[in-house]
Scaffold this active site. Sequence first.
Site, PDB file in Angstrom:
ATOM      1  N   GLU A  74     -12.246  -0.490 -19.334  1.00 35.72           N
ATOM      2  CA  GLU A  74     -13.112  -0.247 -20.490  1.00 35.72           C
ATOM      3  C   GLU A  74     -12.356  -0.337 -21.803  1.00 35.72           C
ATOM      4  O   GLU A  74     -12.889  -0.771 -22.810  1.00 35.72           O
ATOM      5  CB  GLU A  74     -13.784   1.121 -20.369  1.00 35.72           C
ATOM      6  CG  GLU A  74     -14.669   1.459 -21.542  1.00 35.72           C
ATOM      7  CD  GLU A  74     -15.702   2.539 -21.217  1.00 35.72           C
ATOM      8  OE1 GLU A  74     -16.168   3.182 -22.157  1.00 35.72           O
ATOM      9  OE2 GLU A  74     -16.045   2.719 -20.044  1.00 35.72           O
ATOM     10  N   LYS A  75     -11.065   0.071 -21.755  1.00 36.49           N
ATOM     11  CA  LYS A  75     -10.254   0.108 -22.978  1.00 36.49           C
ATOM     12  C   LYS A  75      -8.837  -0.339 -22.639  1.00 36.49           C
ATOM     13  O   LYS A  75      -8.413  -0.253 -21.482  1.00 36.49           O
ATOM     14  CB  LYS A  75     -10.228   1.542 -23.545  1.00 36.49           C
ATOM     15  CG  LYS A  75     -11.577   2.024 -24.040  1.00 36.49           C
ATOM     16  CD  LYS A  75     -11.555   3.497 -24.376  1.00 36.49           C
ATOM     17  CE  LYS A  75     -11.512   4.379 -23.143  1.00 36.49           C
ATOM     18  NZ  LYS A  75     -12.748   4.387 -22.380  1.00 36.49           N
ATOM     19  N   ASP A 110     -15.650   3.177 -17.405  1.00 39.92           N
ATOM     20  CA  ASP A 110     -15.796   4.621 -17.199  1.00 39.92           C
ATOM     21  C   ASP A 110     -16.913   4.883 -16.191  1.00 39.92           C
ATOM     22  O   ASP A 110     -17.802   4.045 -15.995  1.00 39.92           O
ATOM     23  CB  ASP A 110     -16.130   5.321 -18.528  1.00 39.92           C
ATOM     24  CG  ASP A 110     -14.916   5.395 -19.435  1.00 39.92           C
ATOM     25  OD1 ASP A 110     -13.812   5.028 -18.993  1.00 39.92           O
ATOM     26  OD2 ASP A 110     -15.069   5.805 -20.602  1.00 39.92           O
ATOM     27  N   ASP A 155     -19.458   6.720 -16.242  1.00 42.25           N
ATOM     28  CA  ASP A 155     -20.796   7.063 -16.717  1.00 42.25           C
ATOM     29  C   ASP A 155     -21.642   5.792 -16.870  1.00 42.25           C
ATOM     30  O   ASP A 155     -21.181   4.682 -16.575  1.00 42.25           O
ATOM     31  CB  ASP A 155     -20.727   7.836 -18.039  1.00 42.25           C
ATOM     32  CG  ASP A 155     -19.910   7.096 -19.096  1.00 42.25           C
ATOM     33  OD1 ASP A 155     -19.669   5.876 -18.937  1.00 42.25           O
ATOM     34  OD2 ASP A 155     -19.515   7.722 -20.090  1.00 42.25           O
ATOM     35  N   TYR A 209      -6.986  10.624 -24.804  1.00 37.51           N
ATOM     36  CA  TYR A 209      -8.254  10.033 -25.248  1.00 37.51           C
ATOM     37  C   TYR A 209      -9.174  11.105 -25.818  1.00 37.51           C
ATOM     38  O   TYR A 209      -9.411  12.137 -25.177  1.00 37.51           O
ATOM     39  CB  TYR A 209      -8.915   9.340 -24.058  1.00 37.51           C
ATOM     40  CG  TYR A 209     -10.231   8.673 -24.379  1.00 37.51           C
ATOM     41  CD1 TYR A 209     -10.278   7.543 -25.180  1.00 37.51           C
ATOM     42  CD2 TYR A 209     -11.432   9.167 -23.876  1.00 37.51           C
ATOM     43  CE1 TYR A 209     -11.474   6.922 -25.486  1.00 37.51           C
ATOM     44  CE2 TYR A 209     -12.637   8.547 -24.168  1.00 37.51           C
ATOM     45  CZ  TYR A 209     -12.652   7.433 -24.966  1.00 37.51           C
ATOM     46  OH  TYR A 209     -13.847   6.828 -25.269  1.00 37.51           O
ATOM     47  N   ARG A 248     -12.596  10.988 -27.173  1.00 42.38           N
ATOM     48  CA  ARG A 248     -14.065  11.009 -27.170  1.00 42.38           C
ATOM     49  C   ARG A 248     -14.572  11.622 -25.868  1.00 42.38           C
ATOM     50  O   ARG A 248     -15.155  10.940 -25.026  1.00 42.38           O
ATOM     51  CB  ARG A 248     -14.609   9.596 -27.368  1.00 42.38           C
ATOM     52  CG  ARG A 248     -14.210   8.986 -28.705  1.00 42.38           C
ATOM     53  CD  ARG A 248     -14.569   7.512 -28.782  1.00 42.38           C
ATOM     54  NE  ARG A 248     -14.098   6.899 -30.006  1.00 42.38           N
ATOM     55  CZ  ARG A 248     -14.849   6.626 -31.066  1.00 42.38           C
ATOM     56  NH1 ARG A 248     -16.135   6.900 -31.050  1.00 42.38           N
ATOM     57  NH2 ARG A 248     -14.340   6.063 -32.143  1.00 42.38           N
TER      58      ARG A 248
END
Length: 625
Positions: free
Chosen positions: A8-9, A111, A113, A331, A333
């Site tokens: 994702e990142k 992630d 989610d 991280y 957030r």
Amino acid sequence: MTRLFIAEKPNVGTSIAAQLGVKERKDGYLVTKSGDLVTWCFGHLMELAAPDEYLGKDVPEAKNGSKVWREQDLPIFPQQWKNTVKKDCKKQFRLIGALLKKCTQIVHCGDIDREGQLLVDEVLEYYKNTKPVVRCSLSSLDAESIQKALKALEPNVKFKGKLSAAKGRQRADWLIGMNLTRAYTLAAKRSGSNALLSVGRVQTPTLNLVAQRDAAIKNFKPQPYFVFKGDFNAHGITFSATLKYRDDQTGLDKEDRLINMTAAKALAAQLQSGKSAFVSSFSVKEKLLEQPKAYSLADLQLEANNKYGLSAQKTLDICQSLYETHKLTSYPRVDCQYLPESQHKDAARILNTLKAINPELSGLIGKADPKIKSKTWNDGKITAHHGIIPTLHQGDRSKLSPDELNVYLLIVKRYLAQFFPPCRMSSTQLSLDLNGQIFIASGSVMLDPGFKVVTGLKDDTDDKDKGKDPEQKLPLLKQGEEVKVLKMNCLQEKTKAPPAFTEGTLIKAMENIHTVVDDPTYKKYLKDGDGIGTNATRAAIIAELKRKGFLIVTGKKVHAAPLGLQLLSELPELTKNPVLTAMFESKLKDVEAGKMTLDAFEQEQRTFVSKCVAAAAQKSIQIKK
């Protein structure tokens, strides 16, 4: 077999590659020793196309090149949804497309989610991928957690429901935001105004939350009430106790406050006649105050706002800088306050790193015991990410700005507190009987400050003890023992208006929006879904409301601006209500579980939007200057 890992990142990709063994570093991806490829997204590389993409060629263009907003084009309902690549992500997007041609299997490392599922899958869908895809479900980036996840890969198709729910959320937000913003802006234009009246599923209830608090403050009328406090003495120790009203006491309001003056005078006369009271109960208990949990982003935004006056967006920007630029913290957030148990073994190394970076804390860090394992370490409480903590990176603290340093030290001290014992308190509770009326007293004495030597003797862990007097010393008494009455005070106090929101408390209110919803089913959906917005978006939503002139900030206080209030007065009730999000979540749970199709969910939103647009078409909104 050549596998392509898509994270994702970037930091997730590099962490995965480190466990696989890096052979070569390329621009935008890594090659492992076994020949696998590891690349990454930057969050969402794609977004839903703007409404202009769906309008016909007959729509004239405005001076800025976009199409003119026209009532006849509403509602805009895409027949086939289009995704576009974000301008600053095109290079990485093309790279992923090229790497897809070089692999035989894809490992989806978004992630765990909904959004994490969507942002990788939408790239694969765009490139019409037909190669097998497996899912890597990472909840943490420590070596042990990554290795465990890599050994438990599952077919990506298993997560199809999560993908459908994510698409449903994305499309519903687009349908509401794009259509209602145009509809109400055009309603204002009919009265000659050029005001942009932006509407959104999250931003509008957030604005309404502030407006309702402002109204509650404005319309608040202080209500006088009476409190009885007595001064007592036993064994040479003077202390105070407060009257607890009996069930048959007249003149009480629904909050059990005595508001009737006649009843207060009668009670005062009764109490003044008593010269002695008798102990009806007495207890001394030792209690432990547990270490505060690691920071979630919302908690850190609240504390940084309270202590340093930093806006929610400013705190998020600082956390992002500490994470990406300085690499000093994890991280940011995140909505989680817990830490994975496997990371506890890194404690001694992190403490040594913190001592090197923060020499002024070396004495305190030297007293920390890395063997202590607080309740913050709990695998069962971990969500997509763990709480915010310092990293092993030995960065240069002198490069931090004053604001960055303040936020960094909050994170450091919260982590450091985990390695001190709980705070031990001796708590005393007693009740006195005076002429049949019961007085309550409490006091507490700190036996061992424990973690409070790090956080300070007063911190947010004291919330449960608010209203008590921790400094009051109470004598040791026995049931039935006589206590002398020194003085009886009847105090007239007044109820207080609720406080205005700050950016910190507004973030928490968005997170805990379920508290203002009455329906138990919707309340549960909002609570389970962590409120409205996400930790990644709440600060940006508040910033947008300010930028659009819907919210104003005076000092630390946040208020609804006249333009925001006028917009709220024109909107349908449901668009202002967090229940809309609860209804979304209720349906999206069904979509994810396969009990409802994505098309059926989308059709319900189109019906709702059609009604709202029709209502706006009947309005001509006069914007007040």
